[in-house]
Design a protein around this motif. Structure first.
Motif, PDB file in Angstrom:
ATOM      1  N   UNK A  79       0.855  -1.183   0.000  1.00  9.57           N
ATOM      2  CA  UNK A  79       0.000   0.000   0.000  1.00  9.57           C
ATOM      3  C   UNK A  79       0.889   1.231   0.000  1.00  9.57           C
ATOM      4  N   UNK A  80       0.807   2.013  -1.061  1.00 11.66           N
ATOM      5  CA  UNK A  80       1.561   3.264  -1.115  1.00 11.66           C
ATOM      6  C   UNK A  80       0.829   4.317  -0.287  1.00 11.66           C
ATOM      7  N   UNK A  81       1.574   5.234   0.355  1.00 10.89           N
ATOM      8  CA  UNK A  81       0.917   6.228   1.208  1.00 10.89           C
ATOM      9  C   UNK A  81      -0.190   7.001   0.511  1.00 10.89           C
ATOM     10  N   UNK A  82      -0.122   7.134  -0.807  1.00 14.01           N
ATOM     11  CA  UNK A  82      -1.167   7.823  -1.552  1.00 14.01           C
ATOM     12  C   UNK A  82      -2.410   6.993  -1.778  1.00 14.01           C
ATOM     13  N   UNK A  83      -2.347   5.676  -1.460  1.00 12.52           N
ATOM     14  CA  UNK A  83      -3.517   4.814  -1.567  1.00 12.52           C
ATOM     15  C   UNK A  83      -3.446   3.738  -2.633  1.00 12.52           C
ATOM     16  N   UNK A  84      -2.434   3.766  -3.520  1.00 19.80           N
ATOM     17  CA  UNK A  84      -2.317   2.743  -4.568  1.00 19.80           C
ATOM     18  C   UNK A  84      -2.009   1.390  -3.931  1.00 19.80           C
ATOM     19  N   UNK A  85      -2.735   0.365  -4.350  1.00 20.74           N
ATOM     20  CA  UNK A  85      -2.614  -0.973  -3.759  1.00 20.74           C
ATOM     21  C   UNK A  85      -2.179  -1.981  -4.809  1.00 20.74           C
ATOM     22  N   UNK A  86      -1.192  -2.819  -4.449  1.00 18.35           N
ATOM     23  CA  UNK A  86      -0.741  -3.927  -5.292  1.00 18.35           C
ATOM     24  C   UNK A  86      -0.664  -5.158  -4.415  1.00 18.35           C
ATOM     25  N   UNK A  87      -1.149  -6.304  -4.918  1.00 19.47           N
ATOM     26  CA  UNK A  87      -1.105  -7.549  -4.159  1.00 19.47           C
ATOM     27  C   UNK A  87      -0.220  -8.575  -4.849  1.00 19.47           C
ATOM     28  N   UNK A  88       0.467  -9.374  -4.042  1.00 22.57           N
ATOM     29  CA  UNK A  88       1.345 -10.425  -4.533  1.00 22.57           C
ATOM     30  C   UNK A  88       0.898 -11.749  -3.912  1.00 22.57           C
ATOM     31  N   UNK A  89       0.588 -12.727  -4.758  1.00 24.39           N
ATOM     32  CA  UNK A  89       0.181 -14.041  -4.257  1.00 24.39           C
ATOM     33  C   UNK A  89       1.405 -14.821  -3.791  1.00 24.39           C
ATOM     34  N   UNK A  90       1.259 -15.529  -2.699  1.00 20.39           N
ATOM     35  CA  UNK A  90       2.310 -16.413  -2.221  1.00 20.39           C
ATOM     36  C   UNK A  90       2.185 -17.766  -2.915  1.00 20.39           C
ATOM     37  N   UNK A  91       3.259 -18.570  -2.937  1.00 23.18           N
ATOM     38  CA  UNK A  91       3.202 -19.858  -3.643  1.00 23.18           C
ATOM     39  C   UNK A  91       2.061 -20.765  -3.193  1.00 23.18           C
ATOM     40  N   UNK A  92       1.741 -20.740  -1.884  1.00 23.62           N
ATOM     41  CA  UNK A  92       0.643 -21.559  -1.364  1.00 23.62           C
ATOM     42  C   UNK A  92      -0.431 -20.635  -0.819  1.00 23.62           C
ATOM     43  N   UNK A  93      -1.616 -20.671  -1.418  1.00 28.81           N
ATOM     44  CA  UNK A  93      -2.680 -19.745  -1.039  1.00 28.81           C
ATOM     45  C   UNK A  93      -3.127 -19.933   0.402  1.00 28.81           C
ATOM     46  N   UNK A  94      -3.022 -21.170   0.917  1.00 29.16           N
ATOM     47  CA  UNK A  94      -3.483 -21.443   2.281  1.00 29.16           C
ATOM     48  C   UNK A  94      -2.357 -21.356   3.310  1.00 29.16           C
ATOM     49  N   UNK A  95      -1.265 -20.663   2.982  1.00 30.96           N
ATOM     50  CA  UNK A  95      -0.118 -20.610   3.896  1.00 30.96           C
ATOM     51  C   UNK A  95      -0.365 -19.726   5.119  1.00 30.96           C
ATOM     52  N   UNK A  96      -1.381 -18.886   5.080  1.00 31.05           N
ATOM     53  CA  UNK A  96      -1.750 -18.006   6.196  1.00 31.05           C
ATOM     54  C   UNK A  96      -0.592 -17.110   6.657  1.00 31.05           C
ATOM     55  N   UNK A  97      -0.133 -16.206   5.788  1.00 30.37           N
ATOM     56  CA  UNK A  97       0.919 -15.274   6.211  1.00 30.37           C
ATOM     57  C   UNK A  97       0.432 -14.418   7.374  1.00 30.37           C
ATOM     58  N   UNK A  98       1.220 -14.372   8.437  1.00 27.71           N
ATOM     59  CA  UNK A  98       0.749 -13.718   9.663  1.00 27.71           C
ATOM     60  C   UNK A  98       1.508 -12.445  10.005  1.00 27.71           C
ATOM     61  N   UNK A  99       2.820 -12.517  10.069  1.00 27.75           N
ATOM     62  CA  UNK A  99       3.631 -11.351  10.409  1.00 27.75           C
ATOM     63  C   UNK A  99       4.591 -11.051   9.265  1.00 27.75           C
ATOM     64  N   UNK A 100       5.005  -9.791   9.166  1.00 26.36           N
ATOM     65  CA  UNK A 100       5.909  -9.364   8.108  1.00 26.36           C
ATOM     66  C   UNK A 100       6.837  -8.286   8.651  1.00 26.36           C
ATOM     67  N   UNK A 101       8.127  -8.375   8.298  1.00 26.41           N
ATOM     68  CA  UNK A 101       9.091  -7.351   8.684  1.00 26.41           C
ATOM     69  C   UNK A 101      10.034  -7.093   7.520  1.00 26.41           C
ATOM     70  N   UNK A 102      10.734  -5.970   7.589  1.00 24.44           N
ATOM     71  CA  UNK A 102      11.791  -5.666   6.629  1.00 24.44           C
ATOM     72  C   UNK A 102      13.108  -6.172   7.189  1.00 24.44           C
TER      73      UNK A 102
END
Length: 196
Positions: A79-102
């Motif tokens: 999500x860009x601060x201006x509101x533009x949204x892009x989504x990226x699918x993970x290899x397994x749709x049911x993987x349930x991504x929970x946390x994310x960090x840089x």
């Protein structure tokens, strides 16, 4: 102390202070991300396009955009601060991504709760997965240390994992039930601290 409220059922989950001096929240119950400016009390929500996306973890990427783990959709959203949204699918749709960090290497790291793995993702959406030696470990919390190692909790494995910049994964056993490791942080003393 300043408070703000969200609609009933929105279930605020992830929280980060970031672009434009605002606080950014993931709203797991409504499939949205909210931005809040305390000085004015202004609250703006961004719809992820799927009420069942269940956004959880949120972080600021090296590109200064917001990156969100969509647990219910099996995707990572930018999500860009201006509101533009892009989504990226993970290899397994049911993987349930929970946390994310840089990470310190310019990549994003994601715990895959249902995938028993940690994913490393480039800003272009390329993904490499690192499976935990323990089956059904359900990785959850994430932290990075000053050496670039990625630490994570294994909610169902009763272990703490470490992923090195070279891609080596090590697990450290901790006492079993009734407590489960959940979130963790790298402290100023050089130790990893966790809720348990």
């Amino acid at each position: 102390t300043v408070f703000t409220t969200f609609p009933a059922g929105s279930y605020p989950a992830g929280l980060v202070y970031g672009p434009q001096g605002k606080y950014w929240f993931s709203l797991a119950g409504s499939g949205e991300v909210a931005e809040w400016l305390p000085s004015s009390g202004t609250l703006v929500t961004h719809d992820l396009g799927d009420a069942a996306a269940e956004p959880r973890g949120i972080t600021i990427g090296p590109d200064m955009n917001l990156w969100i783990a969509e647990k219910g959709a099996g995707k990572i959203a930018r999500l860009e601060p201006g509101g533009a949204l892009t989504e990226f699918a993970l290899p397994k749709q049911d993987s349930q991504p929970s946390q994310i960090i840089s990470g310190q290497d310019g990549y994003l790291y994601i715990t895959q709760f249902n995938g028993s793995s940690v994913a490393k993702m480039s800003l272009e959406g390329e993904v490499v997965e690192f499976a935990t030696p323990t089956a059904n470990s359900k990785p959850l919390g994430l932290a990075s240390d000053l050496d670039g190692n990625i630490w994570f909790t294994e909610w169902n494995g009763y272990k703490i994992g470490k992923l090195t910049p070279a891609g080596e994964l090590t697990e450290y056993a901790i006492p079993k039930p009734p407590a489960r490791p959940s979130q963790l942080s790298y402290g100023p003393d050089g130790a990893v601290w966790l809720t348990y």
